[in-house]
Design an enzyme around this catalytic site. Structure first.
Site, mmCIF file in Angstrom:
data_model
loop_
_atom_site.group_PDB
_atom_site.id
_atom_site.type_symbol
_atom_site.label_atom_id
_atom_site.label_comp_id
_atom_site.label_asym_id
_atom_site.label_seq_id
_atom_site.Cartn_x
_atom_site.Cartn_y
_atom_site.Cartn_z
ATOM 1 N N LYS A 89 -10.612 6.944 1.017
ATOM 2 C CA LYS A 89 -9.638 6.979 -0.102
ATOM 3 C C LYS A 89 -9.893 7.271 -1.432
ATOM 4 C CE LYS A 89 -6.132 6.096 3.196
ATOM 5 N NZ LYS A 89 -6.527 5.552 4.296
ATOM 6 N N GLU A 111 1.970 3.910 -2.623
ATOM 7 C CA GLU A 111 2.314 3.311 -1.277
ATOM 8 C C GLU A 111 1.169 2.877 -0.555
ATOM 9 O OE1 GLU A 111 1.689 6.454 -1.443
ATOM 10 O OE2 GLU A 111 0.522 6.846 0.230
ATOM 11 N N SER A 377 -14.503 7.691 8.652
ATOM 12 C CA SER A 377 -13.751 7.580 7.387
ATOM 13 C C SER A 377 -13.821 6.190 6.684
ATOM 14 C CB SER A 377 -12.231 7.988 7.975
ATOM 15 O OG SER A 377 -11.758 6.993 8.943
HETATM 16 C C1 LIG Z 1 -5.872 5.629 5.514
HETATM 17 C C2 LIG Z 1 -7.267 5.708 6.459
HETATM 18 C C3 LIG Z 1 -7.099 6.738 7.448
HETATM 19 C C4 LIG Z 1 -5.937 7.519 7.679
HETATM 20 O O1 LIG Z 1 -5.552 8.373 6.666
HETATM 21 P P1 LIG Z 1 -6.112 10.002 6.499
HETATM 22 O O2 LIG Z 1 -5.071 10.517 5.443
HETATM 23 O O3 LIG Z 1 -5.275 10.600 7.964
HETATM 24 O O4 LIG Z 1 -7.186 10.225 6.513
HETATM 25 C C5 LIG Z 1 -8.087 6.816 8.257
HETATM 26 N N1 LIG Z 1 -9.315 6.177 8.172
HETATM 27 C C6 LIG Z 1 -9.392 4.988 7.248
HETATM 28 C C7 LIG Z 1 -10.515 4.306 7.217
HETATM 29 C C8 LIG Z 1 -8.296 4.962 6.444
HETATM 30 O O5 LIG Z 1 -8.241 3.932 5.408
#
Ligand SMILES: *Cc1c(COP(=O)(O)O)cnc(C)c1O
Length: 400
Positions: A89, A111, A377
């Protein structure tokens, strides 16, 4: 690059900017400003420097040997979990706050669902000395208490949203409402590839650093700059967009995304929008939406707060419909199992969102020398309680 948003903000038939009259000027100002800013030398220099020295990029591309043996392929993990604040993020919030400054805005709103985007936004606001207000569903404020404390410690004001189901979708609506009241001085930092044009394109471009780095890292490690497969989880679609960005036109690369099925796509407890959604407008864009027959947005359900969204970014709605992306629906139980599996096999506790991508491996057939790049992610520290309270899913790993 051939694949891109068109001048009206559409990816195929999805996207656009469906905003109330009062935001029209804000949105068109941003549409005109964003490309010149992103392409300017000034911006690029400052952005790349912060990504390197503040976020900690490039994130490693790690060859996961034991997982490769398990799945009969060459598996590499793109470690977005190692970024400052623990997820991808921050790539986006660093970029958007620089953009806000260049546009002369003084107040930031955002948000958040799980709180990861809220924390990433509050972080860059502290860094840049900007006023920060975060909208978060009251249910999520309770479920994600530690992230609320982090945001407050960073100096942000957190507004619990008590409309609707009191979750992410309602927080988005409330942020848009606030933006309507303060269009002059406020910049809305959107957290995923969603919202009215140009946000899906802005966020995809900010996250595209992921695939840009992949090209160099793969060249160095395997002698060619592309993999056979890219795998990522998809909520609104930003880490997935970043992972595939520089490979969309390259048909040698297969793209597999994992969305959150919750209890299953044939139940009412799901967040698998690409499987279960139909065309509609959500938060300023035409996309796939989980909705009732008369167009009411349905509540999304998944164990993973970061994937808990009844929509999907318009770019992924388009790429999935065109068959460029294969989308797998992963249940809560499958994700929990995969989270334990990565933890015990590689010593990496993934975010429960990322565990959905890991779970996709089990549903795929590989050849031994297939090169598979999977984006982790985020890190799973925030999810340890969730993992532990669902440990029966992973009983083969013994008592703990
Ligand atoms: C917010 C988040 C996601 C999902 O958001 P995307 O916009 O689809 O990437 C996935 N993994 C983590 C660790 C997150 O914090």
């Amino acid at each position: 690059m051939k694949y891109s948003v068109d001048k009206n903000g559409f990816f195929g038939k999805f996207g656009g900017a469906y905003v109330p009259e009062i935001l029209y000027k804000c949105v068109t100002d941003l549409q005109q400003a964003y490309l010149p800013i992103i392409e300017s030398e000034d911006f690029q220099k400052e952005y790349m420097q912060l990504l390197r020295d503040y976020v900690g990029r490039p994130s490693p591309l790690y060859y996961a040997k034991r997982m490769s043996d398990r799945y009969g392929c060459q598996l590499y993990l793109k470690r977005e979990d190692l970024n400052h604040t623990g997820a991808h993020k921050i790539n986006n919030t660093v970029g958007q706050i620089l953009m806000a400054k260049k546009m002369g805005k003084t107040r930031i709103i955002a948000e958040t669902g799980a709180g990861q985007h809220g924390v990433a936004t509050a972080t860059v606001c502290a860094l840049m000395d900007m006023e920060c207000e975060i909208f978060m569903g009251a249910t999520d404020v309770e479920r994600q208490h530690t992230n609320v404390e982090r945001m407050k410690m960073l100096g942000a004001k957190v507004h619990p949203v008590r409309t609707g189901n009191m979750t992410l979708s309602d927080a988005c609506s409330e942020a848009i409402r606030d933006w309507c009241c303060h269009p002059e001085n406020t910049f809305y930092i959107v957290g995923s590839t969603m919202g009215p044009h140009p946000y899906p394109d802005i966020v995809a471009k900010m996250q595209s650093i992921i695939s840009k780095e992949l090209k160099g890292q793969l060249q160095e490690k395997i002698g060619r700059d592309y993999p056979d497969y890219l795998i990522a989880c998809v909520g609104g679609g930003s880490n997935a967009a970043g992972t595939i960005y520089h490979y969309i036109d390259d048909e040698r690369v297969k793209i597999v995304l994992a969305e959150a099925a919750g209890h299953g796509i044939d139940t009412d407890y799901t967040a698998a929008t690409i499987h279960c959604g139909s065309e509609g407008i959500i938060h300023g864009a035409r996309s796939l939406v989980m909705q009732t027959e008369d167009g009411q947005i349905k509540e999304a359900f998944t164990i993973s707060a970061g994937l808990d969204y009844p929509g999907i970014g318009p770019m992924h709605a388009d790429l999935a419909e065109k068959g460029r992306e294969q989308v797998l629906a992963i249940t809560d139980d499958e994700a929990i199992y995969a989270g334990y599996e990565l933890t015990r096999t590689e010593g990496i506790i993934p975010a429960i969102e990322s565990a959905h991508a890991i779970a996709a491996l089990r549903k795929m057939k590989f050849k031994k020398d297939d090169v598979v790049v999977l984006t982790v992610s985020g890190r799973g520290d925030k999810d340890v309680e969730t993992y532990l309270s669902n440990k029966k899913m992973a009983k083969e790993y013994g008592e703990f």
